[in-house]
Design an enzyme around this catalytic site. Structure first.
Site, PDB file in Angstrom:
ATOM      1  N   GLY A  23       0.855  -1.186   0.008  1.00 15.92           N
ATOM      2  CA  GLY A  23      -0.020   0.118  -0.059  1.00 15.92           C
ATOM      3  C   GLY A  23       0.905   1.142   0.037  1.00 15.92           C
ATOM      4  O   GLY A  23       0.297   2.230   0.450  1.00 15.92           O
ATOM      5  N   THR A  69       9.760   4.577  -6.301  1.00 15.03           N
ATOM      6  CA  THR A  69       9.972   5.812  -5.947  1.00 15.03           C
ATOM      7  C   THR A  69       9.371   6.776  -6.718  1.00 15.03           C
ATOM      8  O   THR A  69       8.910   8.013  -6.311  1.00 15.03           O
ATOM      9  CB  THR A  69      11.656   6.165  -5.638  1.00 15.03           C
ATOM     10  OG1 THR A  69      12.078   6.258  -6.747  1.00 15.03           O
ATOM     11  CG2 THR A  69      12.221   5.443  -4.503  1.00 15.03           C
ATOM     12  N   LEU A 114     -10.119  -7.609 -13.099  1.00 14.04           N
ATOM     13  CA  LEU A 114     -11.493  -6.881 -13.078  1.00 14.04           C
ATOM     14  C   LEU A 114     -12.299  -7.469 -14.043  1.00 14.04           C
ATOM     15  O   LEU A 114     -11.956  -7.445 -15.192  1.00 14.04           O
ATOM     16  CB  LEU A 114     -11.592  -5.387 -12.599  1.00 14.04           C
ATOM     17  CG  LEU A 114     -10.826  -5.318 -11.351  1.00 14.04           C
ATOM     18  CD1 LEU A 114     -10.544  -3.891 -10.907  1.00 14.04           C
ATOM     19  CD2 LEU A 114     -11.399  -5.408  -9.858  1.00 14.04           C
ATOM     20  N   HIS A 131       0.723   0.869 -13.166  1.00 16.72           N
ATOM     21  CA  HIS A 131       1.301  -0.407 -13.556  1.00 16.72           C
ATOM     22  C   HIS A 131       2.829  -0.314 -13.654  1.00 16.72           C
ATOM     23  O   HIS A 131       3.429   0.847 -14.089  1.00 16.72           O
ATOM     24  CB  HIS A 131       0.959  -0.808 -14.900  1.00 16.72           C
ATOM     25  CG  HIS A 131       1.394  -1.997 -15.519  1.00 16.72           C
ATOM     26  ND1 HIS A 131       1.069  -3.268 -15.188  1.00 16.72           N
ATOM     27  CD2 HIS A 131       2.267  -2.347 -16.435  1.00 16.72           C
ATOM     28  CE1 HIS A 131       1.796  -4.320 -15.535  1.00 16.72           C
ATOM     29  NE2 HIS A 131       2.487  -3.734 -16.461  1.00 16.72           N
ATOM     30  N   THR A 148      -9.653  -0.183 -18.637  1.00 15.37           N
ATOM     31  CA  THR A 148     -10.467  -0.682 -19.687  1.00 15.37           C
ATOM     32  C   THR A 148     -10.532  -2.294 -19.247  1.00 15.37           C
ATOM     33  O   THR A 148      -9.616  -2.677 -18.708  1.00 15.37           O
ATOM     34  CB  THR A 148     -10.270  -0.177 -21.011  1.00 15.37           C
ATOM     35  OG1 THR A 148      -8.848  -0.731 -21.178  1.00 15.37           O
ATOM     36  CG2 THR A 148      -9.966   1.322 -21.194  1.00 15.37           C
ATOM     37  N   GLU A 178      -9.785  -4.474 -21.257  1.00 15.18           N
ATOM     38  CA  GLU A 178      -8.476  -5.313 -21.661  1.00 15.18           C
ATOM     39  C   GLU A 178      -7.435  -4.804 -20.480  1.00 15.18           C
ATOM     40  O   GLU A 178      -6.831  -3.775 -20.527  1.00 15.18           O
ATOM     41  CB  GLU A 178      -8.138  -4.807 -23.338  1.00 15.18           C
ATOM     42  CG  GLU A 178      -6.875  -5.691 -23.645  1.00 15.18           C
ATOM     43  CD  GLU A 178      -6.552  -5.205 -25.094  1.00 15.18           C
ATOM     44  OE1 GLU A 178      -5.684  -6.000 -25.713  1.00 15.18           O
ATOM     45  OE2 GLU A 178      -7.184  -4.560 -25.625  1.00 15.18           O
ATOM     46  N   LEU A 179      -6.578  -5.634 -20.199  1.00 17.29           N
ATOM     47  CA  LEU A 179      -5.860  -5.655 -19.097  1.00 17.29           C
ATOM     48  C   LEU A 179      -4.394  -4.471 -19.466  1.00 17.29           C
ATOM     49  O   LEU A 179      -3.919  -4.740 -20.453  1.00 17.29           O
ATOM     50  CB  LEU A 179      -4.831  -7.206 -18.659  1.00 17.29           C
ATOM     51  CG  LEU A 179      -4.281  -7.001 -17.550  1.00 17.29           C
ATOM     52  CD1 LEU A 179      -4.942  -6.880 -16.351  1.00 17.29           C
ATOM     53  CD2 LEU A 179      -3.561  -8.206 -17.568  1.00 17.29           C
TER      54      LEU A 179
HETATM   55  N1  NHR Z   1      -8.581  -5.139 -14.640  1.00 18.03           N
HETATM   56  C1  NHR Z   1      -8.960  -4.863 -15.665  1.00 18.03           C
HETATM   57  N2  NHR Z   1      -9.725  -5.302 -16.281  1.00 18.03           N
HETATM   58  N3  NHR Z   1      -7.958  -4.231 -16.602  1.00 18.03           N
HETATM   59  C2  NHR Z   1      -6.909  -3.766 -15.916  1.00 18.03           C
HETATM   60  O1  NHR Z   1      -6.147  -2.853 -16.722  1.00 18.03           O
HETATM   61  C3  NHR Z   1      -6.548  -3.824 -14.855  1.00 18.03           C
HETATM   62  C4  NHR Z   1      -7.275  -4.814 -13.976  1.00 18.03           C
HETATM   63  C5  NHR Z   1      -7.156  -5.374 -13.011  1.00 18.03           C
HETATM   64  C6  NHR Z   1      -5.852  -4.975 -12.215  1.00 18.03           C
HETATM   65  C7  NHR Z   1      -3.573  -3.939 -12.405  1.00 18.03           C
HETATM   66  C8  NHR Z   1      -2.673  -5.023 -13.020  1.00 18.03           C
HETATM   67  C9  NHR Z   1      -1.162  -4.280 -12.875  1.00 18.03           C
HETATM   68  O2  NHR Z   1      -1.108  -3.063 -12.993  1.00 18.03           O
HETATM   69  C10 NHR Z   1      -5.001  -4.174 -12.956  1.00 18.03           C
HETATM   70  C11 NHR Z   1      -5.149  -3.677 -14.161  1.00 18.03           C
HETATM   71  C12 NHR Z   1      -3.238  -8.337 -11.704  1.00 18.03           C
HETATM   72  C13 NHR Z   1      -3.046  -9.064 -12.745  1.00 18.03           C
HETATM   73  C14 NHR Z   1      -3.017 -10.621 -12.547  1.00 18.03           C
HETATM   74  O3  NHR Z   1      -2.736 -11.428 -13.292  1.00 18.03           O
HETATM   75  C15 NHR Z   1      -2.582  -8.715 -13.756  1.00 18.03           C
HETATM   76  C16 NHR Z   1      -2.535  -7.050 -13.761  1.00 18.03           C
HETATM   77  C17 NHR Z   1      -2.854  -6.366 -12.882  1.00 18.03           C
HETATM   78  C18 NHR Z   1      -3.198  -6.944 -11.841  1.00 18.03           C
HETATM   79  N4  NHR Z   1      -3.702 -11.210 -11.282  1.00 18.03           N
HETATM   80  C19 NHR Z   1      -4.125 -12.483 -11.357  1.00 18.03           C
HETATM   81  C20 NHR Z   1      -5.685 -12.918 -11.176  1.00 18.03           C
HETATM   82  O4  NHR Z   1      -6.012 -14.183 -11.693  1.00 18.03           O
HETATM   83  C21 NHR Z   1      -3.714 -12.833  -9.798  1.00 18.03           C
HETATM   84  C22 NHR Z   1      -2.233 -12.541  -9.473  1.00 18.03           C
HETATM   85  C23 NHR Z   1      -1.973 -12.627  -7.923  1.00 18.03           C
HETATM   86  O5  NHR Z   1      -2.855 -12.682  -7.088  1.00 18.03           O
HETATM   87  O6  NHR Z   1      -0.865 -12.439  -7.537  1.00 18.03           O
HETATM   88  O7  NHR Z   1      -6.301 -11.962 -11.238  1.00 18.03           O
HETATM   89  O8  NHR Z   1      -0.298  -4.928 -13.210  1.00 18.03           O
HETATM   90  C1  GAR Z   2       3.616  -1.213  -7.300  1.00 17.25           C
HETATM   91  O1  GAR Z   2       4.988  -1.401  -7.835  1.00 17.25           O
HETATM   92  C2  GAR Z   2       2.611  -1.191  -8.348  1.00 17.25           C
HETATM   93  O2  GAR Z   2       3.122  -0.481  -9.491  1.00 17.25           O
HETATM   94  C3  GAR Z   2       2.300  -2.901  -8.649  1.00 17.25           C
HETATM   95  O3  GAR Z   2       2.550  -3.335  -7.222  1.00 17.25           O
HETATM   96  C4  GAR Z   2       3.222  -2.433  -6.434  1.00 17.25           C
HETATM   97  C5  GAR Z   2       2.499  -2.141  -5.191  1.00 17.25           C
HETATM   98  O4  GAR Z   2       3.230  -1.571  -4.279  1.00 17.25           O
HETATM   99  N1  GAR Z   2       1.255  -3.065  -9.002  1.00 17.25           N
HETATM  100  C6  GAR Z   2       1.110  -4.299  -9.857  1.00 17.25           C
HETATM  101  O5  GAR Z   2       1.978  -5.007 -10.065  1.00 17.25           O
HETATM  102  C7  GAR Z   2      -0.368  -4.511 -10.236  1.00 17.25           C
HETATM  103  N2  GAR Z   2      -0.255  -5.711 -10.639  1.00 17.25           N
HETATM  104  P1  GAR Z   2       2.412  -0.718  -3.128  1.00 17.25           P
HETATM  105  O6  GAR Z   2       1.389  -1.850  -2.625  1.00 17.25           O
HETATM  106  O7  GAR Z   2       3.503  -0.741  -2.183  1.00 17.25           O
HETATM  107  O8  GAR Z   2       1.681   0.287  -3.776  1.00 17.25           O
END
Ligand code: NHR
Ligand code: GAR
Length: 193
Positions: free
Chosen positions: A12, A176, A97, A113, A145, A147-148
């Site tokens: 967080g 940072t 999501l 991201h 959106t 799409e991830l």
């Molecule tokens: N949802 C949508 N529809 N679109 C995006 O752009 C999203 C999203 C949900 C989360 C963050 C994303 C990132 O910044 C995010 C963007 C989780 C996964 C993933 O594979 C991928 C990308 C991101 C967050 N999650 C696994 C799952 O099955 C679980 C992985 C785990 O628990 O460690 O959901 O990277």
């Molecule tokens: C951050 O680097 C963020 O960009 C990344 O995880 C870290 C969370 O740090 N997010 C993802 O990888 C989403 N899939 P934080 O909990 O200390 O903010």
């Protein structure tokens, strides 16, 4: 009042950076905005402690307690909508999501991201950047959106990849910068609304 709801899964630190900036810059007075709630899908997320210490409502909604992604997202939407949010901010939130969720918050859902999108969507971005021989890495704030990691880009920060970096040293350098660009991107959206 413009309520901001932040979703986390772990440390967080991005959430904390937004909360601290909101306090220092008096977002409540300047933008009539506040961080109203922090919601985690993990009960042991460290960020929940910080949020409670700052007087912010917290909630845990464990995805493992739901039969499907749709059921989890429906419960998550109900928890978020109690705060009538102007913005929903993903900050290290680790659950993908559903389109239903994303559409419900269209235009008010943000993510940070840890890569220079469109490079390296998905997970393990730092190791992938090192393996590809990238000389620069970074972070991207984007609108979410269906799409991830493909929504419109709002902000980016660049850092060098240094000789001897591993995924941990690179992640720390990127983080940072995340703490600087994410609060700024939130302000930009608050000013638009
Ligand atoms: N949802 C949508 N529809 N679109 C995006 O752009 C999203 C999203 C949900 C989360 C963050 C994303 C990132 O910044 C995010 C963007 C989780 C996964 C993933 O594979 C991928 C990308 C991101 C967050 N999650 C696994 C799952 O099955 C679980 C992985 C785990 O628990 O460690 O959901 O990277
Ligand atoms: C951050 O680097 C963020 O960009 C990344 O995880 C870290 C969370 O740090 N997010 C993802 O990888 C989403 N899939 P934080 O909990 O200390 O903010």
């Amino acid at each position: 009042m413009k309520n901001i709801v932040i979703l986390i899964s772990g440390g967080g630190s991005n959430m904390a950076a937004i909360v601290k900036t909101a306090e220092c810059e008096r977002w409540q007075d300047k933008f009539d905005a506040r961080v109203a709630a922090v919601i985690s899908n993990k009960a042991d997320a460290q960020g929940l402690v910080f949020a409670r210490d700052h007087g912010i409502s917290t909630e845990v909604l464990d995805h493992k307690g739901f039969a499907s992604r749709e059921a989890f997202d429906a419960a998550l939407m109900a928890a978020i909508d109690r705060f009538e949010p102007a913005l929903v901010v993903l900050a290290g939130f680790m659950r993908i999501l559903t389109p239903g969720f994303v559409n419900h918050y269209e235009g008010r859902l943000l993510n940070i991201h840890p890569s220079l999108l469109p490079a390296f969507p998905g997970l393990h971005t730092h190791q992938r950047a090192i393996d590809a021989g990238c000389k620069f890495a970074g972070a991207t704030v984007h609108q979410v959106t269906a799409e991830l990691d493909h929504g419109p880009i709002l902000a980016q920060a660049v850092v060098p990849v240094l000789p001897g970096d591993d995924e941990h040293t690179l992640a720390a350098r990127v983080l940072t910068q995340e703490h600087l660009i994410y609060p700024r991107a939130v302000v930009q959206l608050l000013q638009k609304r």
